[in-house]
Motif scaffolding. Structure first.
Motif, short mmCIF file in Angstrom:
data_model
loop_
_atom_site.label_atom_id
_atom_site.label_comp_id
_atom_site.label_asym_id
_atom_site.label_seq_id
_atom_site.Cartn_x
_atom_site.Cartn_y
_atom_site.Cartn_z
N UNK A 1 0.84 -1.20 0.00
CA UNK A 1 0.00 0.00 0.00
C UNK A 1 0.87 1.26 0.00
N UNK A 2 0.32 2.35 -0.48
CA UNK A 2 1.09 3.59 -0.61
C UNK A 2 1.17 4.37 0.70
N UNK A 3 0.06 4.51 1.41
CA UNK A 3 0.00 5.37 2.61
C UNK A 3 0.46 4.62 3.85
N UNK A 4 -0.14 3.46 4.11
CA UNK A 4 0.30 2.65 5.24
C UNK A 4 -0.46 2.85 6.53
N UNK A 5 -1.24 3.91 6.65
CA UNK A 5 -2.12 4.13 7.80
C UNK A 5 -3.54 4.31 7.30
N UNK A 6 -4.53 3.90 8.11
CA UNK A 6 -5.92 3.96 7.67
C UNK A 6 -6.37 5.39 7.39
N UNK A 7 -7.50 5.50 6.70
CA UNK A 7 -8.03 6.78 6.26
C UNK A 7 -8.45 7.68 7.42
N UNK A 8 -8.46 8.97 7.16
CA UNK A 8 -9.06 9.94 8.08
C UNK A 8 -10.57 9.73 8.07
N UNK A 9 -11.19 9.77 9.26
CA UNK A 9 -12.65 9.69 9.35
C UNK A 9 -13.17 11.02 9.88
N UNK A 10 -14.06 11.67 9.12
CA UNK A 10 -14.65 12.93 9.56
C UNK A 10 -16.16 12.75 9.71
#
Length: 332
Positions: A171-180
């Motif tokens: 994976x490119x980012x490595x941490x889960x998505x921001x949740x708003x």
């Protein structure tokens, strides 16, 4: 159950399995997700069983485009449309009110809200578009363990428990998505990620809050990552807030250290006891879960010390995950 790993040109086989109610892990730009048709309650419950996930932990609904949201969201407000236009596809998850009866309780946790995400990964876009339904997408790992950033990580945790894994590479980012959360008057970031509260605020033209509260044992969290222990390897993790403190740590054959390359070179340990987080915070974001998994497979390691960062909103996501992995333990 045999767990098959699919190459990019075998997507139709993965679609068929999902359509039959089976579980298939899929790649995103953040971490690998564990997919099941979001409207199939039996399959969704299978996700909880495969992961060993608490049943009151709601799931993110992964879509291929904005149009798919309209089937399940009570409404898509203007500020949601602004964020979608600016950040999708991408590592931003948006919490909205759910259309009553459109999704099973196993997805929503019984709440009147649901989180939607459109990943920046063409394989997953094609998968959902071919399927014709959204899929749930919690991280494809055993619950409480570090999230998977490769297909091999998924296989390690879920071999024999799921039908397939689509291998899209690291994976490119490595941490889960921001949740708003957009179901409240003032938007609030429930889980930090690559997209910062400041970036969201700039697009919306309004203040954005950051969740700092804890969810009680009796509460159902509004989003993943808010209530339960996460990201932890078998050995205890300790956060090292100041790099000079690495010199004061008692090092031995049972010690593991995760730090930037510039710091690792100063630490007197065998190479197998060290994990290189990279050259900067961006690299560290990408490599954090890989490092925790690296030491989880080394049974001789009894303590893991990990470099912390204090770089404002840029380090929010990294420190959020690291603090959870360490259960709040910092070196003093």
């Amino acid at each position: 159950m045999e767990t098959k790993i699919f190459a990019k040109d075998q997507l139709d086989e993965a679609v068929d399995l999902l359509a039959k109610g089976e579980l298939v892990a899929f790649p995103t730009e953040t971490v690998y997700g564990l997919g099941a048709i979001a409207t199939n309650e039996k399959s969704v419950k299978g996700v909880y069983a495969a992961k060993g996930r608490p049943s009151d932990n709601p799931l993110i609904v992964t879509v291929s485009d904005e149009e798919m949201i309209a089937r399940y969201a009570k409404e898509v407000p203007e500020r949601a449309k602004k964020l979608i236009k600016h950040f999708w596809p991408g590592p931003l998850t948006i919490l909205l009110f759910v259309k009553p009866g459109s999704l099973p309780t196993a997805v929503t946790g019984g709440l009147d809200t649901v989180a939607f995400r459109c990943p920046d990964d063409q394989l997953t876009h094609d998968l959902i578009a071919k399927l014709g339904y959204p899929i749930v997408g919690p991280s494809a790992n055993t619950s409480t363990k570090p999230s998977p950033t490769t297909a091999q990580h998924v296989y390690h945790d879920l071999k024999g428990k799921i039908a397939g894994i689509i291998d899209g590479g690291p994976t490119r980012v490595g941490l889960e998505s921001t949740i708003v959360d957009l179901s409240v008057k003032t938007p609030i970031v429930l889980r930090p990620g690559e997209i910062t509260p400041e970036e969201i605020s700039q697009v919306l033209g309004e203040k954005v809050l950051i969740n700092t509260g804890k969810v009680s044992d009796k509460e159902v969290p509004k989003a993943p990552g808010m209530k339960y222990r996460h990201y932890a390897p078998s050995a205890p993790v300790v956060v090292v807030d100041h790099v000079e403190d690495f010199a004061h740590i008692p090092l031995n054959a049972e010690t593991g250290v995760m730090a930037l390359k510039s710091e690792l070179s100063k630490i007197d340990l065998p190479e197998e006891n060290k994990f290189n987080l990279g050259n900067d915070l961006v690299d560290a974001d990408h490599n954090l879960f890989g490092g925790l998994r690296y030491f989880d497979d080394k049974k001789q390691i009894k303590q893991i010390y990990v470099q912390g960062f204090d770089e404002g909103e840029e380090s929010l996501a990294y420190m959020n995950r690291l603090n959870k992995a360490a259960a709040g333990h910092h070196f003093k």
